[in-house]
Design a protein around this motif. Structure first.
Motif: not given
Length: 284
Positions: A9-19, A33-37, A87-89
């Motif tokens: 994930i990053d700060g792009s508009q796609f982050s919610e879709g990725v989550c 599940l692991t979120f990586l920044h 926030a992703a978590k």
């Protein structure tokens, strides 16, 4: 931990879709599940040449200030990343994932994913990153490098989530796509989801037997499966089929080492990725 769903994930508009797609995949696969920044402390900007006519003392002073600015920028980027990961978590917990994990690393996304490759069962990424040009057909350069380098299935997602209800496999009888059919047949990710197998080419005996094999493999595993052989230009033919059958996920083979270096994969796959409005699962 091996065999996890990893979501970059990053700060792009796609982050919610990725989550959301990552949470869906994690639950379906019963995989952690692991979120990586990744904080890239070396953004690709031209270095400022401060030599010129500036006196040596001033130049040293300026370099010191620039260095402090870089440090502050890195700290802000790290803090932003931590907030995004939290926030992703939260979002994944709300979706029903137990104990989603977060990781923050310094470096480049590609190098980080190569280091973590053995832990990844499925990588989920947005169609473009936050620094990519926003034109709808532009693929983020990070994504292109990731697809070229990584040897794991990659799910490239749009900015909004929709649970896949009709999956299309672009099939050409190659080793990669045959492996893909076998993987989909037994994967809990697509359990109960109707599958469409499409070969773009002439109605030949060989194409017919390839299609029959794919459909039998899927049906033997309990899938509702249908298929078609269609003549025409590959991308346009697949797009037309997608529209006719309300396909909401596309599965394709990715070929990482094209002789033409600037191509991400086969030119067909590149074109499909650029224009895709649905998630694309790329198989290696």
């Amino acid at each position: 931990m091996t065999d996890q769903v990893m979501a970059a994930i990053d700060g792009s508009q796609f982050s919610e879709g990725v989550c959301d797609y990552a949470a869906w995949a994690s639950l379906a696969l019963e995989a952690p599940l692991t979120f990586l920044h990744v904080v890239d402390n070396h953004p690709q900007t031209a270095e400022v040449d401060l030599s010129g006519n500036i006196g040596l003392g001033s130049r040293e002073h300026l370099l010191e200030e620039l260095s402090q600015l870089d440090e502050r920028r890195a700290k802000v980027a790290q803090e932003q990343g931590r907030l995004m990961l939290n926030a992703a978590k939260e979002r994944a917990l709300e979706a029903g994932v137990t104990e989603p994990m977060t990781r923050q690393r310094n470096g480049t996304l590609v190098e980080t994913l190569v280091e973590l490759e053995n832990e990844i069962r499925l990588l989920v990424v947005g169609k473009r990153g936050e620094t990519a040009h926003q034109a709808s057909e532009h693929l983020g350069s990070n994504l292109e490098r990731v697809v070229r380098t990584l040897h794991r299935p990659i799910l490239m997602v749009p900015d909004g989530f929709k649970k896949p209800e009709q999956v299309m496999i672009a099939f050409d009888g190659s080793k990669t796509t045959r492996k893909g059919v076998e993987m989909i047949a037994k994967s809990p990710l697509f359990q109960g989801t109707p599958c469409h197998v499409v070969i773009v080419g002439a109605e030949t005996g060989d194409n017919r037997s390839q299609l029959d094999w794919a459909l039998k493999t899927l049906r033997d595993a309990g899938h509702q499966a249908e298929g078609a052989i269609r003549a025409g230009e590959v991308e346009e033919t697949l797009r037309t089929y997608k529209q006719e059958h309300a396909i909401d996920m596309l599965v394709m083979g990715a070929y990482g080492h094209s002789r033409i270096r600037h191509l991400l994969v086969g030119s067909t796959t590149t074109a499909m990725l650029r224009r895709a409005s649905v998630p694309v699962l790329l198989l290696r």
